[in-house]
Design a protein around this motif. Sequence first.
Motif, PDB file in Angstrom:
ATOM      1  N   LEU A  60       0.838  -1.197   0.000  1.00 51.01           N
ATOM      2  CA  LEU A  60       0.000   0.000   0.000  1.00 51.01           C
ATOM      3  C   LEU A  60       0.873   1.247   0.000  1.00 51.01           C
ATOM      4  CD1 LEU A  60      -2.703  -1.023   2.623  1.00 51.01           C
ATOM      5  CD2 LEU A  60      -3.122  -0.570   0.199  1.00 51.01           C
ATOM      6  N   ALA A  61       0.467   2.234  -0.785  1.00 50.54           N
ATOM      7  CA  ALA A  61       1.191   3.507  -0.783  1.00 50.54           C
ATOM      8  C   ALA A  61       0.972   4.207   0.552  1.00 50.54           C
ATOM      9  CB  ALA A  61       0.691   4.387  -1.928  1.00 50.54           C
ATOM     10  N   GLN A  62       2.022   4.784   1.091  1.00 52.64           N
ATOM     11  CA  GLN A  62       1.942   5.481   2.373  1.00 52.64           C
ATOM     12  C   GLN A  62       1.916   6.991   2.162  1.00 52.64           C
ATOM     13  OE1 GLN A  62       1.462   3.885   5.210  1.00 52.64           O
ATOM     14  NE2 GLN A  62       1.551   1.891   4.144  1.00 52.64           N
ATOM     15  N   PRO A  63       1.141   7.748   2.924  1.00 46.52           N
ATOM     16  CA  PRO A  63       0.170   7.239   3.902  1.00 46.52           C
ATOM     17  C   PRO A  63      -1.069   6.692   3.210  1.00 46.52           C
ATOM     18  CG  PRO A  63       0.016   9.614   3.764  1.00 46.52           C
ATOM     19  CD  PRO A  63       1.169   9.229   2.883  1.00 46.52           C
ATOM     20  N   VAL A  64      -1.742   5.775   3.900  1.00 52.97           N
ATOM     21  CA  VAL A  64      -2.965   5.181   3.352  1.00 52.97           C
ATOM     22  C   VAL A  64      -4.096   6.207   3.414  1.00 52.97           C
ATOM     23  CG1 VAL A  64      -4.683   3.367   3.677  1.00 52.97           C
ATOM     24  CG2 VAL A  64      -2.250   2.851   3.977  1.00 52.97           C
ATOM     25  N   ARG A  65      -4.782   6.401   2.278  1.00 49.70           N
ATOM     26  CA  ARG A  65      -5.841   7.417   2.206  1.00 49.70           C
ATOM     27  C   ARG A  65      -7.141   6.933   2.831  1.00 49.70           C
ATOM     28  NH1 ARG A  65      -6.907   7.822  -3.443  1.00 49.70           N
ATOM     29  NH2 ARG A  65      -8.202   9.644  -2.958  1.00 49.70           N
ATOM     30  N   GLY A  66      -7.437   5.643   2.678  1.00 48.94           N
ATOM     31  CA  GLY A  66      -8.674   5.112   3.234  1.00 48.94           C
ATOM     32  C   GLY A  66      -9.814   5.045   2.245  1.00 48.94           C
ATOM     33  N   LEU A  67      -9.508   4.968   0.940  1.00 47.66           N
ATOM     34  CA  LEU A  67     -10.540   4.832  -0.088  1.00 47.66           C
ATOM     35  C   LEU A  67     -10.956   3.365  -0.184  1.00 47.66           C
ATOM     36  CD1 LEU A  67     -12.233   5.772  -2.537  1.00 47.66           C
ATOM     37  CD2 LEU A  67     -10.174   5.425  -3.951  1.00 47.66           C
ATOM     38  N   LEU A  68     -12.215   3.086   0.060  1.00 53.51           N
ATOM     39  CA  LEU A  68     -12.746   1.725  -0.001  1.00 53.51           C
ATOM     40  C   LEU A  68     -13.716   1.605  -1.164  1.00 53.51           C
ATOM     41  CD1 LEU A  68     -13.451   1.046   3.787  1.00 53.51           C
ATOM     42  CD2 LEU A  68     -11.669  -0.019   2.400  1.00 53.51           C
ATOM     43  N   ALA A  69     -13.619   0.487  -1.882  1.00 54.18           N
ATOM     44  CA  ALA A  69     -14.537   0.241  -2.996  1.00 54.18           C
ATOM     45  C   ALA A  69     -14.927  -1.227  -3.003  1.00 54.18           C
ATOM     46  CB  ALA A  69     -13.877   0.625  -4.316  1.00 54.18           C
ATOM     47  N   LEU A  70     -16.210  -1.503  -3.079  1.00 53.70           N
ATOM     48  CA  LEU A  70     -16.729  -2.866  -3.205  1.00 53.70           C
ATOM     49  C   LEU A  70     -17.410  -2.975  -4.556  1.00 53.70           C
ATOM     50  CD1 LEU A  70     -17.175  -1.853  -0.008  1.00 53.70           C
ATOM     51  CD2 LEU A  70     -17.904  -4.236   0.211  1.00 53.70           C
ATOM     52  N   ARG A  71     -17.030  -3.973  -5.339  1.00 56.63           N
ATOM     53  CA  ARG A  71     -17.547  -4.129  -6.693  1.00 56.63           C
ATOM     54  C   ARG A  71     -18.220  -5.493  -6.849  1.00 56.63           C
ATOM     55  NH1 ARG A  71     -12.103  -2.146  -9.976  1.00 56.63           N
ATOM     56  NH2 ARG A  71     -12.149   0.068  -9.319  1.00 56.63           N
ATOM     57  N   GLY A  72     -19.538  -5.475  -6.905  1.00 58.27           N
ATOM     58  CA  GLY A  72     -20.295  -6.705  -7.151  1.00 58.27           C
ATOM     59  C   GLY A  72     -19.983  -7.817  -6.174  1.00 58.27           C
ATOM     60  N   VAL A  73     -19.875  -7.488  -4.887  1.00 56.56           N
ATOM     61  CA  VAL A  73     -19.470  -8.469  -3.880  1.00 56.56           C
ATOM     62  C   VAL A  73     -20.653  -9.350  -3.488  1.00 56.56           C
ATOM     63  CG1 VAL A  73     -18.658  -8.765  -1.506  1.00 56.56           C
ATOM     64  CG2 VAL A  73     -17.614  -7.027  -2.985  1.00 56.56           C
ATOM     65  N   SER A  74     -20.432 -10.663  -3.539  1.00 55.80           N
ATOM     66  CA  SER A  74     -21.421 -11.637  -3.070  1.00 55.80           C
ATOM     67  C   SER A  74     -20.726 -12.608  -2.119  1.00 55.80           C
ATOM     68  CB  SER A  74     -22.036 -12.424  -4.227  1.00 55.80           C
ATOM     69  OG  SER A  74     -22.795 -11.565  -5.066  1.00 55.80           O
TER      70      SER A  74
END
Length: 586
Positions: A337-351
């Motif tokens: 992960l690139a530092q510092p971690v930004r905290g962008l979360l993405a869920l794509r079609g999660v089942s």
Amino acid sequence: MPDLPASPKRRALVLAWRFMRPYRRQALLALLALVVTAAITLSMGQGIRLLVDQGFTTRSAHQLNQTLGLFVVLVLALAAGTYSRFYLVSWIGERCVADIRRAVFDHLIGLHPGFFEDNRSAEIQSRLTADTTLLQSVIGSSLSMFLRNALMVIGGIVLLFMTNPKLTSIVVVALPLVLAPILVFGRRVRSLSRQSQDRVADVGSYVAETLGQIKTVQAYNHQPHDRELFAGTVEAAFAVARRRIAQRAWLITLAIVLVLGAVGLMLWVGGMDVIEGRISAGELAAFVFYSLIVGSAIGTVSEVLGELQRAAGAAERIAELLAARSAIVAPAQPLALAQPVRGLLALRGVSFAYPSRPTVAAINQLSLVIEPGQTLALVGPSGAGKSTLFDLLLRFHDPQQGEILLDGQPIRLLQPQQLRQQFALVAQHPSLFRGSVEANIRYGRPDASWAEVEAAARSAHADEFIRQLPQGYQTLLGEGGVGLSGGQKQRLAIARALLVDAPILLLDEATSALDAQSEYLIQQALPSLMAGRTTLVIAHRLATVQHADRIAVIDKGEVVAIGTHRQLLEQSPLYARLAHLQFSAG
């Protein structure tokens, strides 16, 4: 850790060898001491022959003194060798079992949480304690007895042949009669030993479960029913143990009858030879000594074999734990992960569906994006999949379809440890551990300074009640934080999450256990606590989340609406109904 062989017997052998291998030097020294003591014991038969033929028969005091002097030397050498053997073998047993316990615990603590949903924790605890204790007894005692007596049998038979081949043939004929029942009953004992250990684990599991929920048990006056159920569990364990004991008793009885019967026959034949002058009295005395040595050694071997069979069952159970593999594994070449971690979360079609309920989707084709620093509230009826979503973000489970990304990186391609370092979790039911209040707050950051610990406690409005405890921050907590109120536990959990200072904050009903005053204080502190962090909040009480940046309404594992509190009142019938029920009731 390499995979263990599939065969249970081979797994048990590999387990024993793998943990004994680092101590080969001590094992060789113990084996040397064992061989020396066995040789000295066997040589005493010749001492008895000399004592009878040259001491008693010749009526020579000088010969008697020499023979007894040699006997004393042998006894002293036997004592020194026995001390060395006992110490080394016991040391190896304790050392190996300590290593096994560490290895099993280190392995278990890295397994995915789903493993502990499918396996009872009390049974695992039994394997880690009772089974390893049995192994310690065998490695540190029974195995040594088995090897020593096996050497005595072999050496004794050789010396019997050298002393008198005719009488030895009687002993040799008796050996198959002794070994046959050992082999037959040994197999039964091993199977029953495994069943016995399983039933003992059932007893431990029932005790742990009942005593762990003792308030509920007594509140519902369930004690008579629990006593009856526990009695049935204990009796089931006793029934298996009784069958195992019966098999071992038959094994030992047959061995004794056959061995001593052969000795009696040999004494009669040998006595007739002495009377007729074909052998000397000293030779018969030596032969009787060797026969008794061989007979007692065979009896001991038959008894120890039962212990070894039990140990084999215990080793198989421990090997099964070590062979368990985590469903969550780090990739061969993890991304960073690139530092510092930004905290962008993405869920794509999660089942996702739990393995125990593969046909019921806990999360169904869910897509969602949470921007860095944004506060997203998750609301919906119980069982909608909100807590499951947290488990997927922390990668306690992997979805069957779709993917989850953190700062654009799929979390499957990250080291699980690095991934979880980016989250601070406050669960609905806070987990506290034995130890001081300070240690519990430091749980996620053991190296935090005292000032940071105190600041986190103040931010969580826990500092005041902590200082009122008998030893303040050094007050020792019982198991699960016994003695603290629900609100106090929750505030300690919040302080622990704050101290971690992770870029993403997960609050699962974090204020559900707080009284009105504590909840008000926490609500006042939340804006500063969430500043600069991506925050996901699960809440059933909409009043606690109506000021979130966005609110996602989840039902049956799907996002059915998303927006602000005002937008959802107009656009989401489900959210409007929940709001109407709660606010009108308020």
